[in-house]
Design an enzyme around this catalytic site. Structure first.
Site, PDB file in Angstrom:
ATOM      1  N   ASN A  19       0.878  -1.173   0.000  1.00  0.00           N
ATOM      2  CA  ASN A  19       0.000   0.000   0.000  1.00  0.00           C
ATOM      3  C   ASN A  19       0.912   1.218   0.000  1.00  0.00           C
ATOM      4  OD1 ASN A  19      -1.724   2.100   0.509  1.00  0.00           O
ATOM      5  ND2 ASN A  19      -2.247   1.474   2.606  1.00  0.00           N
ATOM      6  N   LYS A  21       0.180   4.276  -0.270  1.00  0.00           N
ATOM      7  CA  LYS A  21      -0.401   5.499   0.319  1.00  0.00           C
ATOM      8  C   LYS A  21      -0.156   6.676  -0.634  1.00  0.00           C
ATOM      9  CE  LYS A  21       0.077   3.352   4.795  1.00  0.00           C
ATOM     10  NZ  LYS A  21       0.292   3.467   6.237  1.00  0.00           N
ATOM     11  N   HIS A 109      -9.290   1.639   5.373  1.00  0.00           N
ATOM     12  CA  HIS A 109      -7.970   1.804   6.008  1.00  0.00           C
ATOM     13  C   HIS A 109      -8.116   2.788   7.179  1.00  0.00           C
ATOM     14  CE1 HIS A 109      -3.778   2.798   6.686  1.00  0.00           C
ATOM     15  NE2 HIS A 109      -3.477   1.695   6.038  1.00  0.00           N
ATOM     16  N   GLU A 111      -6.350   5.119   8.123  1.00  0.00           N
ATOM     17  CA  GLU A 111      -6.076   6.522   7.790  1.00  0.00           C
ATOM     18  C   GLU A 111      -7.305   7.183   7.185  1.00  0.00           C
ATOM     19  OE1 GLU A 111      -2.529   5.707   5.576  1.00  0.00           O
ATOM     20  OE2 GLU A 111      -1.506   5.192   7.439  1.00  0.00           O
ATOM     21  N   GLU A 179      -4.898  -4.459  10.939  1.00  0.00           N
ATOM     22  CA  GLU A 179      -3.861  -3.445  11.086  1.00  0.00           C
ATOM     23  C   GLU A 179      -4.070  -2.683  12.392  1.00  0.00           C
ATOM     24  OE1 GLU A 179      -2.034  -2.387   6.997  1.00  0.00           O
ATOM     25  OE2 GLU A 179      -3.647  -0.995   7.413  1.00  0.00           O
ATOM     26  N   GLY A 185       3.350   2.412  10.764  1.00  0.00           N
ATOM     27  CA  GLY A 185       4.384   3.433  10.578  1.00  0.00           C
ATOM     28  C   GLY A 185       5.171   3.756  11.834  1.00  0.00           C
ATOM     29  N   SER A 220       3.985  -1.959  10.234  1.00  0.00           N
ATOM     30  CA  SER A 220       5.449  -2.068  10.415  1.00  0.00           C
ATOM     31  C   SER A 220       6.019  -3.410   9.979  1.00  0.00           C
ATOM     32  CB  SER A 220       5.834  -1.760  11.873  1.00  0.00           C
ATOM     33  OG  SER A 220       5.535  -0.407  12.178  1.00  0.00           O
TER      34      SER A 220
HETATM   35  P1  13P Z   1       3.479   0.526   7.519  1.00  0.00           P
HETATM   36  O1  13P Z   1       3.916  -0.783   6.921  1.00  0.00           O
HETATM   37  O2  13P Z   1       4.220   1.698   6.983  1.00  0.00           O
HETATM   38  O3  13P Z   1       3.471   0.452   9.019  1.00  0.00           O
HETATM   39  O4  13P Z   1       1.957   0.757   7.067  1.00  0.00           O
HETATM   40  C1  13P Z   1       1.050  -0.253   7.241  1.00  0.00           C
HETATM   41  C2  13P Z   1      -0.194   0.095   6.516  1.00  0.00           C
HETATM   42  O5  13P Z   1      -0.915   1.002   6.907  1.00  0.00           O
HETATM   43  C3  13P Z   1      -0.513  -0.657   5.296  1.00  0.00           C
HETATM   44  O6  13P Z   1      -1.811  -0.408   4.874  1.00  0.00           O
END
Ligand code: 13P
Length: 258
Positions: A19, A21, A109, A111, A179, A185, A220
């Protein structure tokens, strides 16, 4: 029988998705997809379904390079609107994505839930729109640190799953990603036992479909920890953010089994 053989017997092939982003222009996306493909071979694709979800602006370029080079990489989108078309300035519909050979769409997601106010009802509408357009919804669920610390993770995640699947008859076409928000992150991860435990809760919330639906872990994930997560029978793959942006790093994650 090995754990991965058991997963395959249940029809659950490994699935590892990047992903991206809000990263990579369409030109960068072409380079990353090409470089990724140079580092993967047939044995990798036989073992693992590989997906990338670039920003909307890179989907057309992603489609072009994947089709021109006949790459077995699944193209994904990070979001969709639930309507087929209409007066929704700035939005993009599932049929539009399907026309670009998009195979899966990430919905819900954290976010999007956090920054754009998406709730379970909206996630449900989006998942239905993705299915109606013939694609696979990758539904994200996960708890905040506060919820985890108060011991309510299982209840929270069960509620998110129930909300996302309301009115969907054939659950076998869905993919879920667990997640934990505090792991995204941050470089922090739950223990693999913890992640597997919550993923089993997600499977239980899916009822009969719980054995066949692929459930990924995200948060992560990197080349150093992927194998530990994948060693768990209930974890079918990963949704990778930061470590999927670089083709070398993402290829090492896909090749965790080598
Ligand atoms: P990271 O791997 O950067 O922690 O992000 C995970 C994520 O949100 C994947 O959708």
């Amino acid at each position: 029988m090995t754990e991965s053989q058991e997963k395959l017997d249940e029809g659950r092939k490994d699935l590892i998705i990047g992903n991206w982003k809000m990263h990579h222009t369409h030109l960068e996306a072409i380079q990353v997809i090409q470089k990724l493909s140079y580092r993967l071979d047939l044995a990798d694709y036989e073992r693992v379904d590989v997906g990338v979800a670039p920003p909307f602006t890179a989907l057309r370029s992603g489609q072009t390079v994947i089709e021109a080079d006949r790459l077995p990489i699944h193209l994904g989108a990070q979001d969709t609107h639930f309507a087929e078309s209409g007066a929704f300035t700035g939005e993009i519909s599932a049929p539009m994505l399907a026309k670009l050979s998009v195979r899966f769409v990430i919905v819900g997601h954290s976010e999007r839930r956090e920054h754009f106010g998406e709730d379970d009802a909206l996630v449900n509408q989006k998942a239905k729109a993705v299915l109606a357009a013939g694609m696979t919804p990758v539904v994200c669920v996960g708890e905040t640190l506060e919820i985890r610390e108060s011991g309510d993770t299982n209840e929270w995640v069960t509620g998110q799953v129930a909300g996302a699947i309301k009115g969907i008859e054939d659950l076998s076409k869905l993919v879920f990603a667990y997640e934990p928000i505090w792991a995204i992150g941050t470089g922090r991860t739950p223990s693999t036992d913890d992640a597997a435990g919550v993923i089993d809760v997600i499977r239980a919330a899916l009822g009969d479909a719980g054995d066949v639906v692929r459930v990924l872990y995200g948060g992560s994930v990197n080349a150093g920890n992927i194998a530990d997560f994948m060693a768990k029978r209930t974890i079918d793959g990963a949704l990778v953010g930061g470590a999927s942006l670089d083709p070398d790093s993402f290829a090492s994650i896909v090749r965790y089994w080598v």
